[in-house]
Design a protein around this motif. Sequence first.
Motif, PDB file in Angstrom:
ATOM      1  N   ASP A 233       4.545   6.888  10.334  1.00  0.00           N
ATOM      2  CA  ASP A 233       4.792   7.934   9.338  1.00  0.00           C
ATOM      3  C   ASP A 233       5.932   7.575   8.391  1.00  0.00           C
ATOM      4  O   ASP A 233       6.977   8.216   8.358  1.00  0.00           O
ATOM      5  CB  ASP A 233       5.087   9.275  10.028  1.00  0.00           C
ATOM      6  CG  ASP A 233       6.374   9.235  10.845  1.00  0.00           C
ATOM      7  OD1 ASP A 233       6.828   8.120  11.179  1.00  0.00           O
ATOM      8  OD2 ASP A 233       6.948  10.307  11.108  1.00  0.00           O
TER       9      ASP A 233
ATOM     10  N   ARG B  53       1.215   3.960  -3.160  1.00  0.00           N
ATOM     11  CA  ARG B  53       0.897   5.360  -2.900  1.00  0.00           C
ATOM     12  C   ARG B  53       2.075   6.285  -3.225  1.00  0.00           C
ATOM     13  O   ARG B  53       1.913   7.329  -3.832  1.00  0.00           O
ATOM     14  CB  ARG B  53       0.474   5.528  -1.447  1.00  0.00           C
ATOM     15  CG  ARG B  53      -0.033   6.925  -1.169  1.00  0.00           C
ATOM     16  CD  ARG B  53      -0.647   7.003   0.197  1.00  0.00           C
ATOM     17  NE  ARG B  53      -0.880   8.372   0.563  1.00  0.00           N
ATOM     18  CZ  ARG B  53      -2.073   8.974   0.554  1.00  0.00           C
ATOM     19  NH1 ARG B  53      -3.137   8.294   0.185  1.00  0.00           N
ATOM     20  NH2 ARG B  53      -2.190  10.226   0.910  1.00  0.00           N
TER      21      ARG B  53
ATOM     22  N   GLU C  71       0.827  -1.209   0.000  1.00  0.00           N
ATOM     23  CA  GLU C  71       0.000   0.000   0.000  1.00  0.00           C
ATOM     24  C   GLU C  71       0.863   1.263   0.000  1.00  0.00           C
ATOM     25  O   GLU C  71       0.605   2.195  -0.761  1.00  0.00           O
ATOM     26  CB  GLU C  71      -0.939   0.012   1.221  1.00  0.00           C
ATOM     27  CG  GLU C  71      -2.025  -1.057   1.184  1.00  0.00           C
ATOM     28  CD  GLU C  71      -1.591  -2.390   1.787  1.00  0.00           C
ATOM     29  OE1 GLU C  71      -0.362  -2.617   1.970  1.00  0.00           O
ATOM     30  OE2 GLU C  71      -2.471  -3.223   2.072  1.00  0.00           O
ATOM     31  N   SER C  72       1.891   1.290   0.865  1.00  0.00           N
ATOM     32  CA  SER C  72       2.774   2.468   0.875  1.00  0.00           C
ATOM     33  C   SER C  72       3.518   2.602  -0.449  1.00  0.00           C
ATOM     34  O   SER C  72       3.705   3.708  -0.961  1.00  0.00           O
ATOM     35  CB  SER C  72       3.769   2.387   2.036  1.00  0.00           C
ATOM     36  OG  SER C  72       3.097   2.528   3.273  1.00  0.00           O
TER      37      SER C  72
ATOM     38  N   TRP D 121       2.089   9.049   3.714  1.00  0.00           N
ATOM     39  CA  TRP D 121       0.688   9.213   4.074  1.00  0.00           C
ATOM     40  C   TRP D 121       0.523  10.570   4.734  1.00  0.00           C
ATOM     41  O   TRP D 121       1.191  10.863   5.718  1.00  0.00           O
ATOM     42  CB  TRP D 121       0.256   8.104   5.059  1.00  0.00           C
ATOM     43  CG  TRP D 121       0.453   6.746   4.485  1.00  0.00           C
ATOM     44  CD1 TRP D 121       1.555   5.953   4.592  1.00  0.00           C
ATOM     45  CD2 TRP D 121      -0.482   6.007   3.688  1.00  0.00           C
ATOM     46  NE1 TRP D 121       1.380   4.770   3.913  1.00  0.00           N
ATOM     47  CE2 TRP D 121       0.129   4.785   3.356  1.00  0.00           C
ATOM     48  CE3 TRP D 121      -1.772   6.269   3.210  1.00  0.00           C
ATOM     49  CZ2 TRP D 121      -0.518   3.819   2.570  1.00  0.00           C
ATOM     50  CZ3 TRP D 121      -2.407   5.291   2.447  1.00  0.00           C
ATOM     51  CH2 TRP D 121      -1.774   4.097   2.129  1.00  0.00           C
ATOM     52  N   ASP D 122      -0.338  11.413   4.191  1.00  0.00           N
ATOM     53  CA  ASP D 122      -0.530  12.719   4.824  1.00  0.00           C
ATOM     54  C   ASP D 122      -1.990  13.130   4.699  1.00  0.00           C
ATOM     55  O   ASP D 122      -2.791  12.415   4.138  1.00  0.00           O
ATOM     56  CB  ASP D 122       0.367  13.784   4.182  1.00  0.00           C
ATOM     57  CG  ASP D 122       0.229  13.796   2.672  1.00  0.00           C
ATOM     58  OD1 ASP D 122      -0.583  13.036   2.108  1.00  0.00           O
ATOM     59  OD2 ASP D 122       0.946  14.583   2.040  1.00  0.00           O
TER      60      ASP D 122
ATOM     61  N   ARG E 284       1.834   9.164  -5.982  1.00  0.00           N
ATOM     62  CA  ARG E 284       1.741  10.543  -5.455  1.00  0.00           C
ATOM     63  C   ARG E 284       3.054  11.319  -5.455  1.00  0.00           C
ATOM     64  O   ARG E 284       3.042  12.546  -5.413  1.00  0.00           O
ATOM     65  CB  ARG E 284       1.250  10.508  -4.003  1.00  0.00           C
ATOM     66  CG  ARG E 284      -0.098   9.893  -3.794  1.00  0.00           C
ATOM     67  CD  ARG E 284      -1.189  10.905  -4.114  1.00  0.00           C
ATOM     68  NE  ARG E 284      -2.491  10.346  -3.792  1.00  0.00           N
ATOM     69  CZ  ARG E 284      -3.156  10.612  -2.674  1.00  0.00           C
ATOM     70  NH1 ARG E 284      -2.645  11.443  -1.786  1.00  0.00           N
ATOM     71  NH2 ARG E 284      -4.328  10.060  -2.451  1.00  0.00           N
TER      72      ARG E 284
END
Length: 272
Positions: A253, A55, A51-52, A271-272, A59
Amino acid sequence: MSVVEVLEDVLDIYSQARSRMHRWDREVCYCVVPDDWQGAVVVGDLHGDLESLERLVSRRWSRDEGLIFLGDYVDRGRRQLDVVVYVARLKLEYPDRVILLRGNHEDSQVNTYYGFRDSVPSQIYGLCQRWFDLLDIFAIWEGRYFFVHGGIPRLERYDLSALLSPEVVEDMLWSDPSAYADWRPNPRGAGWLYPKGAVERFCEDLGVKALIRGHQPRSAERAQDESRFFSGRLYTVFSTGLPSRDTGYFLEDPFVLLIDRKGRIRIEPIWD
Ligand SMILES: [Mn+2]
């Protein structure tokens, strides 16, 4: 393409004669960052955190920049094979934009113990491990940065030739930086704890601004503090996060490093 086809295709790339970007010497494979990269995204340990990975690629990465992975794709997390296949597809699609370094977990002894081997069929495991054996040990962006999974070997003088020795590969995959003023044996049982003075000498000898590595869990804040302690000569990147935190090894984080076209570094959360 099936998983087997992806792995066979990527293995083909790495088995062919090495290119301008991928080189090898005395059995040690390494990478020279091409001149035309407009910047880069540097990714630390993933350990099966698909998932990370998805992303950060969607992104944080624009296709005129490079994408450098510091290793440790497998073991510990939930989606280990998916991460391997994902980065293999990236390499097939963007061969001149993607660098995949080897981590200490891309090793049959280590990933037999920490779970990857048991999580995949043996034919697929065999292909993965054959590929892992061909991954680059380090990458150098001349005049800018040096990328490796763990760190630096204990040597009197640093130059490319000294690093292209099979005897120092284990140290580069296992070592950790430390606040001690001298070299210490690494409590992991492999590699060293290397001091700030050695990092400075390493960067000066190789003509780079900083050493960029993964291998240890770091929050973004702690990575920033650590880099300050090392006078900006060392960054640790850790990119494994939330979705897998129940294993106890993952942080809330996870982040990547962004290197802009002028070579400036910024720590950026995934992730933010
Ligand atoms: Mn590691």
